[in-house]
Design an enzyme around this catalytic site. Structure first.
Site, PDB file in Angstrom:
ATOM      1  N   ARG A 246       0.293  -1.207  -0.465  1.00 46.46           N
ATOM      2  CA  ARG A 246      -0.018  -0.156   0.070  1.00 46.46           C
ATOM      3  C   ARG A 246       0.766   1.066   0.119  1.00 46.46           C
ATOM      4  O   ARG A 246       2.176   1.693   0.369  1.00 46.46           O
ATOM      5  CB  ARG A 246      -1.222  -0.531   1.174  1.00 46.46           C
ATOM      6  CG  ARG A 246       0.393   0.383   2.811  1.00 46.46           C
ATOM      7  CD  ARG A 246      -1.412  -0.036   3.491  1.00 46.46           C
ATOM      8  NE  ARG A 246      -2.024   0.237   3.874  1.00 46.46           N
ATOM      9  CZ  ARG A 246      -2.558   2.132   4.368  1.00 46.46           C
ATOM     10  NH1 ARG A 246      -0.988   2.543   4.754  1.00 46.46           N
ATOM     11  NH2 ARG A 246      -3.149   2.729   4.162  1.00 46.46           N
ATOM     12  N   LEU A 247       0.472   2.429  -0.330  1.00 48.73           N
ATOM     13  CA  LEU A 247       0.833   3.610  -0.267  1.00 48.73           C
ATOM     14  C   LEU A 247      -0.033   4.233   0.528  1.00 48.73           C
ATOM     15  O   LEU A 247      -1.242   4.110   0.569  1.00 48.73           O
ATOM     16  CB  LEU A 247       0.410   4.534  -1.511  1.00 48.73           C
ATOM     17  CG  LEU A 247       2.550   3.788  -2.542  1.00 48.73           C
ATOM     18  CD1 LEU A 247       2.090   5.404  -3.964  1.00 48.73           C
ATOM     19  CD2 LEU A 247       3.727   3.907  -1.827  1.00 48.73           C
ATOM     20  N   ASP A 248       0.450   5.025   1.265  1.00 45.59           N
ATOM     21  CA  ASP A 248      -0.595   6.130   2.356  1.00 45.59           C
ATOM     22  C   ASP A 248      -1.821   6.833   1.669  1.00 45.59           C
ATOM     23  O   ASP A 248      -1.039   7.387  -0.253  1.00 45.59           O
ATOM     24  CB  ASP A 248      -0.520   7.112   3.815  1.00 45.59           C
ATOM     25  CG  ASP A 248       1.039   6.117   4.076  1.00 45.59           C
ATOM     26  OD1 ASP A 248      -0.186   5.319   4.419  1.00 45.59           O
ATOM     27  OD2 ASP A 248       1.754   6.517   4.966  1.00 45.59           O
ATOM     28  N   TYR A 249      -2.901   7.302   1.955  1.00 45.65           N
ATOM     29  CA  TYR A 249      -3.667   8.196   1.134  1.00 45.65           C
ATOM     30  C   TYR A 249      -3.142   9.213   1.029  1.00 45.65           C
ATOM     31  O   TYR A 249      -3.207   9.981  -0.663  1.00 45.65           O
ATOM     32  CB  TYR A 249      -4.346   8.989   2.060  1.00 45.65           C
ATOM     33  CG  TYR A 249      -6.206   9.355   1.740  1.00 45.65           C
ATOM     34  CD1 TYR A 249      -7.204   8.866   0.902  1.00 45.65           C
ATOM     35  CD2 TYR A 249      -6.002  11.224   1.722  1.00 45.65           C
ATOM     36  CE1 TYR A 249      -8.324  10.106   0.215  1.00 45.65           C
ATOM     37  CE2 TYR A 249      -6.992  11.692   1.428  1.00 45.65           C
ATOM     38  CZ  TYR A 249      -8.050  10.847   0.517  1.00 45.65           C
ATOM     39  OH  TYR A 249      -8.798  11.748   0.004  1.00 45.65           O
TER      40      TYR A 249
END
Length: 246
Positions: A104-107
């Site tokens: 994942r990559l943060d928002y």
């Protein structure tokens, strides 16, 4: 002629789960082949065999591997309880396979993220033991000293967790604005790790972008754009993972 493959590999390639979890499901008696429970990990199945997990047939999809330039303000998931836009919303409806993000990559972080339906591939790239390098570039409010940048490699403690990078270097300093551009290389991906590491030193990250994942870069992609990985790129990533484990 289609060759037979191990049952756990077929389940992982369907995007249902990782190979490790598929093996666990098999030994727990949750998997059927042609309506018969199979609990042997060495079992091989062909394209005409019907595989069910918890009495639900799996779809034997062809593996798909995409490289996406995630913009800020997008969730790294296949759905969001708050109705926000997710990475799979950026993928054309022509791609019918059920894709999910690799890690994942943060928002509020942009950059390179992979999407696939291959659970085994995903597991090898995100598990820390495979030591895949991910390179981030951070725009920081403030100008850390050389010693502080080195501290990020030695490791810092934040909220009871030990956080470190394998490499860190200053790319640019703007003394007038009191800002700096710093590159960090990570092999793990704890929640908001880069921002928390700088927070521990008293600096705020204004922008964060992942520019490299293993041997892959964003190239000429613009935010929101994606492309398929070549077979060579997929093999290269898996070779890096296998080499790092040995």
């Amino acid at each position: 002629m289609h060759k037979k493959e191990r049952l756990q590999k077929v389940i992982a390639h369907s995007g249902y789960t990782s190979r490790r979890k598929a093996e666990q499901m098999i030994t727990e008696g949750r998997v059927k082949v042609n309506q018969k429970v199979v609990a042997e990990l060495g079992t091989k199945v062909g394209p005409n065999d019907q595989v069910e997990v918890d009495d639900i047939p799996i779809e034997k999809e062809e593996p798909v591997y995409l490289l996406l330039y995630k913009p800020r303000g997008i969730i790294s998931s296949v759905k969001d309880d708050k109705g926000r836009k997710v990475v799979t919303d950026l993928i054309s409806e022509e791609i019918e396979e059920r894709l999910f993000p690799v890690g994942r990559l943060d928002y509020d972080t942009s950059g390179l993220i992979l999407l696939t339906n291959d659970g085994e591939f995903s597991q090898k790239l995100i598990h820390p033991k495979f030591k895949i390098n991910k390179v981030y570039v951070a725009k920081v409010n403030g100008i850390p000293s050389k010693q502080e940048i080195y501290e990020l490699q030695k490791g810092v403690h934040q909220d009871g967790e030990y956080l470190r990078c394998v490499n860190s270097r200053m790319l640019k300093i703007d003394k007038k604005k009191g800002k700096s551009i710093i590159e960090l290389t990570l092999r793990e991906g704890k929640n908001r790790q880069v921002r928390r590491m700088f927070d521990s030193l008293g600096y705020r990250v204004e922008k964060l972008k992942r520019e490299r994942f293993g041997s892959l870069t964003l190239g000429n992609l613009n935010p929101g754009e994606y492309r398929e990985l070549t077979p060579h790129e997929v093999k290269q990533l898996l070779d890096i993972a296998e080499k790092n484990v040995k």
